[in-house]
Design a protein around this motif. Structure first.
Motif, PDB file in Angstrom:
ATOM      1  N   ASP A 132      -6.319  -7.057   2.917  1.00  0.00           N
ATOM      2  CA  ASP A 132      -7.356  -7.559   3.817  1.00  0.00           C
ATOM      3  C   ASP A 132      -8.434  -8.280   3.023  1.00  0.00           C
ATOM      4  N   ILE A 133      -9.539  -8.603   3.674  1.00  0.00           N
ATOM      5  CA  ILE A 133     -10.594  -9.375   3.030  1.00  0.00           C
ATOM      6  C   ILE A 133     -11.217  -8.631   1.857  1.00  0.00           C
ATOM      7  N   ARG A 134     -11.088  -7.299   1.863  1.00  0.00           N
ATOM      8  CA  ARG A 134     -11.607  -6.488   0.742  1.00  0.00           C
ATOM      9  C   ARG A 134     -10.580  -6.319  -0.357  1.00  0.00           C
ATOM     10  N   ASP A 169      -3.862  -9.640  -5.915  1.00  0.00           N
ATOM     11  CA  ASP A 169      -4.599  -9.647  -4.653  1.00  0.00           C
ATOM     12  C   ASP A 169      -4.962  -8.251  -4.146  1.00  0.00           C
ATOM     13  N   VAL A 170      -4.633  -7.212  -4.892  1.00  0.00           N
ATOM     14  CA  VAL A 170      -4.891  -5.843  -4.438  1.00  0.00           C
ATOM     15  C   VAL A 170      -5.863  -5.149  -5.388  1.00  0.00           C
ATOM     16  N   ARG A 171      -6.945  -4.633  -4.824  1.00  0.00           N
ATOM     17  CA  ARG A 171      -7.934  -3.908  -5.616  1.00  0.00           C
ATOM     18  C   ARG A 171      -8.070  -2.443  -5.203  1.00  0.00           C
ATOM     19  N   ALA A 174      -5.364   2.277   0.669  1.00  0.00           N
ATOM     20  CA  ALA A 174      -5.785   3.277   1.646  1.00  0.00           C
ATOM     21  C   ALA A 174      -4.560   3.979   2.219  1.00  0.00           C
ATOM     22  N   ALA A 175      -4.762   5.203   2.689  1.00  0.00           N
ATOM     23  CA  ALA A 175      -3.704   5.974   3.346  1.00  0.00           C
ATOM     24  C   ALA A 175      -4.374   7.008   4.238  1.00  0.00           C
ATOM     25  N   TYR A 205      -7.840   8.467   3.023  1.00  0.00           N
ATOM     26  CA  TYR A 205      -7.863   8.461   1.567  1.00  0.00           C
ATOM     27  C   TYR A 205      -7.951   7.032   1.051  1.00  0.00           C
ATOM     28  N   GLU A 206      -8.500   6.902  -0.174  1.00  0.00           N
ATOM     29  CA  GLU A 206      -8.495   5.610  -0.863  1.00  0.00           C
ATOM     30  C   GLU A 206      -8.261   5.827  -2.344  1.00  0.00           C
ATOM     31  N   LEU A 207      -7.693   4.811  -2.951  1.00  0.00           N
ATOM     32  CA  LEU A 207      -7.495   4.788  -4.403  1.00  0.00           C
ATOM     33  C   LEU A 207      -7.932   3.435  -4.911  1.00  0.00           C
ATOM     34  N   GLY A 208      -8.954   3.413  -5.786  1.00  0.00           N
ATOM     35  CA  GLY A 208      -9.388   2.171  -6.416  1.00  0.00           C
ATOM     36  C   GLY A 208      -8.516   1.894  -7.631  1.00  0.00           C
TER      37      GLY A 208
END
Length: 211
Positions: A132-134, A169-171, A174-175, A205-208
């Motif tokens: 997505d945009i983020r 493109d991925v930073r 999420a799950a 959940y998120e993983l940076g």
């Protein structure tokens, strides 16, 4: 190379027709499905992939002003969710991205989880869509019950994380899980995810990704 390989698993990126067979629950001649596959979660994931491919094909046809001839040259829209092969001599789009290639929505789609030992499909894993945009993607996964507790989900999630880590493109990833899905929660925590929110139905959940 569209498949992701781990020590025990192949994460096979589904074609449109493979995804449509999962949605319909009807194995093709080359499909080897474990008992219990596909489950409802697998069908939902495959349905998302087919709808995304359909949208891309329709947009592609519209841009090239060959809506009838382009789609008709290889596929017709099947009621509700997918495509069926047809035999047509209608002219196809002349650009390089045509036919099956035009229906390929790229890597952010659904992957079938196959055991390398016997090539049997035991579940699915994949993305809800492109970043997505983020620059965040959302993932989901599921296995047939007799494959639970063997570390397959963790192995598959780790491979998807490494794929995302290598993609420019991925930073972040999420799950989410149900409150009572303790096994899935453990998979995410072992994979480095952190809880970022909760509501009545789900834990988020998120993983940076360090880049």
């Amino acid at each position: 190379m569209t498949d992701l390989i781990t020590r025990r698993l192949v994460l096979h990126r589904l074609t449109v027709l493979e995804a449509a067979r999962i949605v319909g629950g009807i194995a093709g001649p080359g499909d080897v499905w474990a008992d219990g596959f596909p489950g409802e979660g697998d069908r939902d994931a495959a349905r998302i992939a087919v709808k995304a491919a359909k949208a891309r094909a329709e947009a592609h046809a519209l841009v090239h002003r060959h809506s009838s001839g382009y789609l008709g040259s290889e596929f017709a829209v099947a009621a509700g969710y997918g495509f069926r092969l047809i035999n047509s001599s209608a002219p196809s789009c002349s650009c390089p991205d045509q036919g099956l290639a035009a229906l390929d929505v790229g890597p952010f789609t659904c992957y079938r989880i196959d055991c390398r030992a016997d090539n049997t499909a035991i579940g699915t894993i994949g993305f809800h869509g492109p970043p997505d945009i983020r620059q965040q993607v959302t993932i989901g996964y599921g296995l047939v019950p007799h494959s639970w507790g063997l570390g397959y989900a963790t192995e598959a999630v780790h491979e998807l994380i490494e794929f995302c880590r290598a993609h420019p493109d991925v930073r972040s990833i999420a799950a989410d899980t149900d409150h009572d899905n303790i096994a899935s929660q453990r998979v995410l925590m072992k994979s480095g995810f952190s809880v970022v929110n909760r509501d009545r139905d789900l834990i988020y959940y998120e993983l940076g990704l360090d880049k």
